[in-house]
Motif scaffolding. Sequence first.
Motif, PDB file in Angstrom:
ATOM      1  N   SER A  14      30.557  49.473  50.594  1.00 11.77           N
ATOM      2  CA  SER A  14      31.486  49.540  49.459  1.00 11.77           C
ATOM      3  C   SER A  14      32.884  49.920  49.932  1.00 11.77           C
ATOM      4  O   SER A  14      33.888  49.421  49.404  1.00 11.77           O
ATOM      5  CB  SER A  14      30.988  50.537  48.403  1.00 11.77           C
ATOM      6  N   SER A  15      32.982  50.799  50.936  1.00 13.45           N
ATOM      7  CA  SER A  15      34.283  51.190  51.475  1.00 13.45           C
ATOM      8  C   SER A  15      34.996  49.983  52.084  1.00 13.45           C
ATOM      9  O   SER A  15      36.179  49.729  51.805  1.00 13.45           O
ATOM     10  CB  SER A  15      34.120  52.279  52.542  1.00 13.45           C
ATOM     11  N   VAL A  16      34.261  49.245  52.903  1.00 12.79           N
ATOM     12  CA  VAL A  16      34.841  48.064  53.548  1.00 12.79           C
ATOM     13  C   VAL A  16      35.209  47.014  52.507  1.00 12.79           C
ATOM     14  O   VAL A  16      36.295  46.415  52.551  1.00 12.79           O
ATOM     15  CB  VAL A  16      33.855  47.475  54.579  1.00 12.79           C
ATOM     16  N   ALA A  17      34.294  46.786  51.549  1.00 14.86           N
ATOM     17  CA  ALA A  17      34.524  45.765  50.527  1.00 14.86           C
ATOM     18  C   ALA A  17      35.729  46.112  49.659  1.00 14.86           C
ATOM     19  O   ALA A  17      36.509  45.229  49.279  1.00 14.86           O
ATOM     20  CB  ALA A  17      33.284  45.605  49.657  1.00 14.86           C
ATOM     21  N   LEU A  18      35.909  47.390  49.332  1.00 12.31           N
ATOM     22  CA  LEU A  18      37.056  47.807  48.524  1.00 12.31           C
ATOM     23  C   LEU A  18      38.367  47.548  49.258  1.00 12.31           C
ATOM     24  O   LEU A  18      39.361  47.104  48.656  1.00 12.31           O
ATOM     25  CB  LEU A  18      36.941  49.289  48.165  1.00 12.31           C
ATOM     26  N   ILE A  19      38.368  47.795  50.560  1.00 15.51           N
ATOM     27  CA  ILE A  19      39.580  47.555  51.356  1.00 15.51           C
ATOM     28  C   ILE A  19      39.859  46.058  51.478  1.00 15.51           C
ATOM     29  O   ILE A  19      40.987  45.594  51.262  1.00 15.51           O
ATOM     30  CB  ILE A  19      39.434  48.193  52.756  1.00 15.51           C
ATOM     31  N   VAL A  20      38.816  45.298  51.813  1.00 17.93           N
ATOM     32  CA  VAL A  20      38.987  43.854  52.044  1.00 17.93           C
ATOM     33  C   VAL A  20      39.379  43.119  50.763  1.00 17.93           C
ATOM     34  O   VAL A  20      40.195  42.203  50.780  1.00 17.93           O
ATOM     35  CB  VAL A  20      37.684  43.258  52.621  1.00 17.93           C
ATOM     36  N   THR A  21      38.787  43.530  49.635  1.00 22.56           N
ATOM     37  CA  THR A  21      39.037  42.801  48.381  1.00 22.56           C
ATOM     38  C   THR A  21      40.231  43.336  47.593  1.00 22.56           C
ATOM     39  O   THR A  21      40.588  42.756  46.570  1.00 22.56           O
ATOM     40  CB  THR A  21      37.788  42.863  47.470  1.00 22.56           C
ATOM     41  N   SER A  22      40.849  44.417  48.057  1.00 26.34           N
ATOM     42  CA  SER A  22      41.948  45.023  47.284  1.00 26.34           C
ATOM     43  C   SER A  22      43.070  44.037  46.933  1.00 26.34           C
ATOM     44  O   SER A  22      43.607  44.104  45.817  1.00 26.34           O
ATOM     45  CB  SER A  22      42.507  46.239  48.032  1.00 26.34           C
ATOM     46  N   PRO A  23      43.463  43.112  47.828  1.00 21.03           N
ATOM     47  CA  PRO A  23      44.501  42.140  47.422  1.00 21.03           C
ATOM     48  C   PRO A  23      44.058  41.259  46.256  1.00 21.03           C
ATOM     49  O   PRO A  23      44.882  40.892  45.407  1.00 21.03           O
ATOM     50  CB  PRO A  23      44.709  41.302  48.695  1.00 21.03           C
ATOM     51  N   PHE A  24      42.760  40.924  46.199  1.00 23.74           N
ATOM     52  CA  PHE A  24      42.251  40.093  45.108  1.00 23.74           C
ATOM     53  C   PHE A  24      42.304  40.835  43.773  1.00 23.74           C
ATOM     54  O   PHE A  24      42.487  40.219  42.729  1.00 23.74           O
ATOM     55  CB  PHE A  24      40.816  39.648  45.409  1.00 23.74           C
ATOM     56  N   TRP A  25      42.134  42.156  43.817  1.00 20.77           N
ATOM     57  CA  TRP A  25      42.223  42.945  42.585  1.00 20.77           C
ATOM     58  C   TRP A  25      43.591  42.753  41.948  1.00 20.77           C
ATOM     59  O   TRP A  25      43.698  42.563  40.733  1.00 20.77           O
ATOM     60  CB  TRP A  25      42.006  44.428  42.903  1.00 20.77           C
ATOM     61  N   PHE A  26      44.621  42.795  42.782  1.00 20.53           N
ATOM     62  CA  PHE A  26      45.997  42.653  42.282  1.00 20.53           C
ATOM     63  C   PHE A  26      46.208  41.260  41.694  1.00 20.53           C
ATOM     64  O   PHE A  26      46.765  41.105  40.603  1.00 20.53           O
ATOM     65  CB  PHE A  26      46.978  42.912  43.428  1.00 20.53           C
ATOM     66  N   ILE A  27      45.736  40.238  42.403  1.00 16.72           N
ATOM     67  CA  ILE A  27      45.893  38.852  41.948  1.00 16.72           C
ATOM     68  C   ILE A  27      45.124  38.626  40.651  1.00 16.72           C
ATOM     69  O   ILE A  27      45.632  38.007  39.707  1.00 16.72           O
ATOM     70  CB  ILE A  27      45.412  37.878  43.042  1.00 16.72           C
ATOM     71  N   ILE A  28      43.882  39.126  40.603  1.00 18.18           N
ATOM     72  CA  ILE A  28      43.051  38.955  39.402  1.00 18.18           C
ATOM     73  C   ILE A  28      43.683  39.666  38.213  1.00 18.18           C
ATOM     74  O   ILE A  28      43.703  39.138  37.098  1.00 18.18           O
ATOM     75  CB  ILE A  28      41.623  39.481  39.661  1.00 18.18           C
ATOM     76  N   ALA A  29      44.194  40.874  38.450  1.00 19.82           N
ATOM     77  CA  ALA A  29      44.820  41.649  37.366  1.00 19.82           C
ATOM     78  C   ALA A  29      46.005  40.886  36.776  1.00 19.82           C
ATOM     79  O   ALA A  29      46.165  40.817  35.552  1.00 19.82           O
ATOM     80  CB  ALA A  29      45.262  43.010  37.884  1.00 19.82           C
ATOM     81  N   ILE A  30      46.828  40.312  37.636  1.00 14.26           N
ATOM     82  CA  ILE A  30      47.978  39.537  37.159  1.00 14.26           C
ATOM     83  C   ILE A  30      47.492  38.312  36.387  1.00 14.26           C
ATOM     84  O   ILE A  30      48.023  37.975  35.315  1.00 14.26           O
ATOM     85  CB  ILE A  30      48.868  39.099  38.341  1.00 14.26           C
ATOM     86  N   GLY A  31      46.463  37.643  36.926  1.00 12.87           N
ATOM     87  CA  GLY A  31      45.915  36.460  36.263  1.00 12.87           C
ATOM     88  C   GLY A  31      45.380  36.763  34.881  1.00 12.87           C
ATOM     89  O   GLY A  31      45.576  35.984  33.936  1.00 12.87           O
ATOM     90  N   ILE A  32      44.703  37.888  34.737  1.00 10.34           N
ATOM     91  CA  ILE A  32      44.157  38.283  33.431  1.00 10.34           C
ATOM     92  C   ILE A  32      45.288  38.562  32.451  1.00 10.34           C
ATOM     93  O   ILE A  32      45.241  38.138  31.287  1.00 10.34           O
ATOM     94  CB  ILE A  32      43.248  39.521  33.577  1.00 10.34           C
ATOM     95  N   LYS A  33      46.310  39.269  32.917  1.00 12.18           N
ATOM     96  CA  LYS A  33      47.440  39.594  32.039  1.00 12.18           C
ATOM     97  C   LYS A  33      48.171  38.338  31.579  1.00 12.18           C
ATOM     98  O   LYS A  33      48.645  38.253  30.441  1.00 12.18           O
ATOM     99  CB  LYS A  33      48.409  40.526  32.770  1.00 12.18           C
ATOM    100  N   LEU A  34      48.266  37.344  32.466  1.00  8.42           N
ATOM    101  CA  LEU A  34      48.933  36.092  32.118  1.00  8.42           C
ATOM    102  C   LEU A  34      48.049  35.211  31.224  1.00  8.42           C
ATOM    103  O   LEU A  34      48.552  34.380  30.466  1.00  8.42           O
ATOM    104  CB  LEU A  34      49.308  35.311  33.382  1.00  8.42           C
ATOM    105  N   SER A  35      46.736  35.409  31.312  1.00  8.55           N
ATOM    106  CA  SER A  35      45.794  34.563  30.568  1.00  8.55           C
ATOM    107  C   SER A  35      45.518  35.067  29.163  1.00  8.55           C
ATOM    108  O   SER A  35      45.272  34.278  28.251  1.00  8.55           O
ATOM    109  CB  SER A  35      44.459  34.464  31.326  1.00  8.55           C
ATOM    110  N   SER A  36      45.563  36.398  28.997  1.00 12.16           N
ATOM    111  CA  SER A  36      45.119  36.955  27.723  1.00 12.16           C
ATOM    112  C   SER A  36      45.701  38.353  27.503  1.00 12.16           C
ATOM    113  O   SER A  36      45.619  39.203  28.403  1.00 12.16           O
ATOM    114  CB  SER A  36      43.587  37.028  27.698  1.00 12.16           C
ATOM    115  N   PRO A  37      46.273  38.619  26.333  1.00 13.30           N
ATOM    116  CA  PRO A  37      46.779  39.963  26.036  1.00 13.30           C
ATOM    117  C   PRO A  37      45.624  40.967  26.006  1.00 13.30           C
ATOM    118  O   PRO A  37      44.535  40.656  25.529  1.00 13.30           O
ATOM    119  CB  PRO A  37      47.399  39.813  24.640  1.00 13.30           C
ATOM    120  N   GLY A  38      45.864  42.150  26.530  1.00 10.86           N
ATOM    121  CA  GLY A  38      44.831  43.175  26.497  1.00 10.86           C
ATOM    122  C   GLY A  38      44.660  43.841  27.847  1.00 10.86           C
ATOM    123  O   GLY A  38      45.392  43.553  28.798  1.00 10.86           O
ATOM    124  N   PRO A  39      43.703  44.734  27.965  1.00 15.10           N
ATOM    125  CA  PRO A  39      43.498  45.472  29.211  1.00 15.10           C
ATOM    126  C   PRO A  39      42.956  44.590  30.334  1.00 15.10           C
ATOM    127  O   PRO A  39      42.372  43.529  30.087  1.00 15.10           O
ATOM    128  CB  PRO A  39      42.467  46.539  28.813  1.00 15.10           C
TER     129      PRO A  39
END
Length: 234
Positions: A14-39
Amino acid sequence: MYKFIKRAFDLCSSSVALIVTSPFWFIIAIGIKLSSPGPVFYKSMRAGVNHKEFPVYKFRSMHVYKPEDPTSGKKAEGGFIANDNRMFTLGRFLRKSKLDELPQLLSVFVGKMSVIGPRPYPEKAVRKFYSGEYECVMTVKPGLAGLDSLYDYAHGELFVKDNKVYAETVLPVRSELAKIYVDKKNVSLDLYCIFRTLKLMFQIVVLKKKEFELTKYEKMAVENVRLRTVIRNT
């Protein structure tokens, strides 16, 4: 020794996966905000070991339900199938690829979940599906993936679109597979679940495969469900 190895693997992976996938979290978060209002995240309380509840987080994949807005889709209370009317395009991809579950790596890191184990249900569902002989499922940590969720991934959530059919055909086998995992849990079974998860993700997301043969564990579960039904009806 198994518990020690499992926890060490959970913590390291989980430690390694959190580090490796952290850039995707940022991209996904932006994508969600652009796709739909809400959290960005969706939160749900689930039952863990010995019914102790904990919060589970996912990347939000559906529009926020607004009863006053007919364009927001319908709210499927108590349903097992995601409401396609409320799912936005990115959300549909996140669910299909399982990327919506990345935030659960945090639950693995802090020890509330494991990489491999039965998928967590809300307490209300637990009382319905994991009672009696299935109560043993609540003695282990829930997981990101397991025999039950792999069956659901290959034969259930993406392909069965009727809640009644899902409840009658998929859920009993899922419960049986969760019990089989608890009865047989060991390192080799955990590794099997990990590699099968990766294989299924590639087949479903990349190859667009929609039909899968039952594994030996799934055949065992289907037969157990059939025998229990026969006994119950005699």
